[in-house]
Design an enzyme around this catalytic site. Structure first.
Site, PDB file in Angstrom:
ATOM      1  N   ASP A  98      -2.225   2.552  10.595  1.00 38.71           N
ATOM      2  CA  ASP A  98      -2.973   1.652   9.736  1.00 38.71           C
ATOM      3  C   ASP A  98      -2.866   2.171   8.305  1.00 38.71           C
ATOM      4  OD1 ASP A  98      -4.923   0.220   8.339  1.00 38.71           O
ATOM      5  OD2 ASP A  98      -6.292   0.140  10.049  1.00 38.71           O
ATOM      6  N   HIS A  99      -2.231   1.390   7.439  1.00 44.95           N
ATOM      7  CA  HIS A  99      -1.990   1.844   6.068  1.00 44.95           C
ATOM      8  C   HIS A  99      -3.268   1.924   5.246  1.00 44.95           C
ATOM      9  CE1 HIS A  99       1.017   3.167   3.363  1.00 44.95           C
ATOM     10  NE2 HIS A  99       1.996   2.415   3.842  1.00 44.95           N
TER      11      HIS A  99
END
Length: 467
Positions: free
Chosen positions: A437-438
């Protein structure tokens, strides 16, 4: 004979429904307290439901294959007491509708309150001693006017009832004014289904002209003959999306919709790890951990160094979002079963050795295949390890197991040409793939973690000495 009605309870973790798989009793049978009466499949596991009553089965509510909502009748039992009317349903309360409309997303978002409706062998957080939410009593509704009264519709004098914050947020995110909705719940309660119907336009009445279009008339014969209108091919089977398959679909859709994910990967020379395990197996064939257990051990060590990947993003009290960090790792192990992909997790896996991890992996895989994982085992994970190499593939851009923020995939280990000290050799090579998850970290953190695990696989002796 007094008749008691047993309502389907919350089987754990806020589930809203269950599919009736099989009755274990028949009408007229004599049953005892805690005797299993039905086998049901929730979105998470296959469970046997025991009866809280003893007596004679008066009526079975539903047939195998039916979907039963939480709070709806499951079975009626004659208890032998003298009475002329059925006893009120067990556990019936003003909150029954709320319980039946609790959401899986809510549990995954970290809701700490449970229904308190505890079933033998199962239970939800917040049972005895917990504070339950109650709706405030409302004034009695005015008598409904007769058709001849022709009175104008009353103007709503108060805001519609919306209990779940998820319903309010869903409406807000899609620009839906809940004041314009007619709630389908008790006392006009606006449910999630009402908001979703407004989003999808499902509640809008069809225009009369649309009913008589030639396009619709052309579709009717196709439907009647069992042909697909779009492709023109015959339809051989219709499979309802329900149970575990429905839960998987919802989780994967939510993950793709809410998580801005990115993927990094690396090829790894696993020769040293394979050889090390071979030596251990030669010395102790019965107690040698599998390769996945060693990789799990390296993964856990990597999460200690890169804790950003062992977090969760959720809504904060101020209306914004926050990143939740954990004291420990619940390591999920993806397991393919006949009922779909299951991800049971090992609680506090960071405290276990490779041998202990191996034992837990094997136990959870067996339980998952039997459909007997508990709701807690299937929802408590904070990071997932996926060995898709067992399917004979090298890599995969996996979907993150929502609401976690990362998943590490391991491909098959095969012989490949590899340069070692300037010479071309045949080595045991695998591919590691990390999807993350950026929002919680950038490529530097993700790459650092992936490189740490890869180095541990290539030099297992030195890393295990520090664990």
């Amino acid at each position: 004979m007094a008749i008691k009605v047993f309502l389907l309870p919350d089987l754990g973790e806020g589930l809203t429904e269950a599919d009736l798989v099989n009755w274990l009793v028949a009408e007229g049978d004599t049953i005892a307290v805690d005797q299993p009466i039905a086998e049901v499949e929730t979105a998470k596991s296959l469970v046997e439901v025991p009866s809280p009553f003893a007596g004679t089965v008066h009526q079975l509510h539903g047939a195998p294959g039916d979907t039963v909502d939480v709070g709806k009748p499951l079975v009626s039992v004659e208890d032998g007491a003298a009475s002329g009317t059925p006893a009120p349903p067990a556990a019936a309360s003003p909150a029954a509708g709320e319980q039946a409309q609790s959401y899986r997303d809510e549990e995954r978002a970290g809701a700490s309150e449970g229904s308190g409706n505890v079933l033998i062998g199962y239970g939800t957080p917040g049972g005895a001693g917990a504070t339950s939410r109650r709706r405030r009593p409302r004034e009695a509704a005015a008598p409904t006017p007769t058709p001849s009264a022709a009175a104008p519709a009353p103007v709503r004098s108060q805001a519609p009832i919306v209990i779940s914050p998820l319903v309010r947020r869903l409406a807000r995110d899609h620009g839906i004014d809940v004041a314009t909705l007619t709630g389908s719940g008790a006392d006009g309660l606006v449910m999630r289904a009402d908001v979703q119907a407004a989003i999808d336009g499902a509640g809008a009445p069809e225009a009369p002209a649309a009913r008589a279009t030639g396009a619709e008339e052309a579709l009717r014969p196709a439907a009647a003959t069992g042909a697909d209108a779009r492709s023109g091919l015959g339809i051989t089977e219709r499979t309802p999306l329900k149970g575990v398959r429905k839960s998987i679909a919802q989780a994967m859709s939510t993950s793709r919709r809410e998580i801005p994910e990115a993927t990094v990967w690396v090829d790894v020379d696993a020769t040293a790890l394979v050889e090390m395990r071979a030596r251990l197996k030669a010395a102790d064939p019965q107690n040698t951990p599998g390769l996945l257990a060693f990789i799990a051990r390296f993964t856990l060590a990597g999460l200690v160094r890169y804790p950003e990947l062992n977090t969760r993003v959720q809504d904060g009290a101020d209306g914004g979002q926050e990143i939740i960090s954990f004291d420990g790792v619940n390591l999920g192990i993806a397991a393919q079963t006949d009922r779909g992909l299951m991800v049971p997790s090992i609680a506090n896996a960071q405290d276990l050795s490779a041998r202990q991890l191996d034992a837990e992996v094997r136990r959870l895989a067996a339980v998952a295949r039997e459909g007997k994982c508990t709701p807690a085992e299937l929802t408590r994970g904070t990071f997932t390890l996926n060995n898709y190499g067992v399917f004979g593939v090298d890599g995969s851009a996996a979907i993150i197991n929502y609401p976690e923020v990362a998943i590490l995939g391991v491909g098959r280990i095969i012989d490949r040409p590899w340069v070692v000290e300037g010479e071309l050799r045949v080595r045991k090579v695998t591919e590691l793939t990390l999807t993350f998850d950026h929002r919680v970290c950038d490529g530097g953190t993700a790459g650092g973690f992936l490189r740490y695990v890869a180095d541990a696989i290539e030099n297992p002796g030195s890393v295990l000495a520090d664990l």
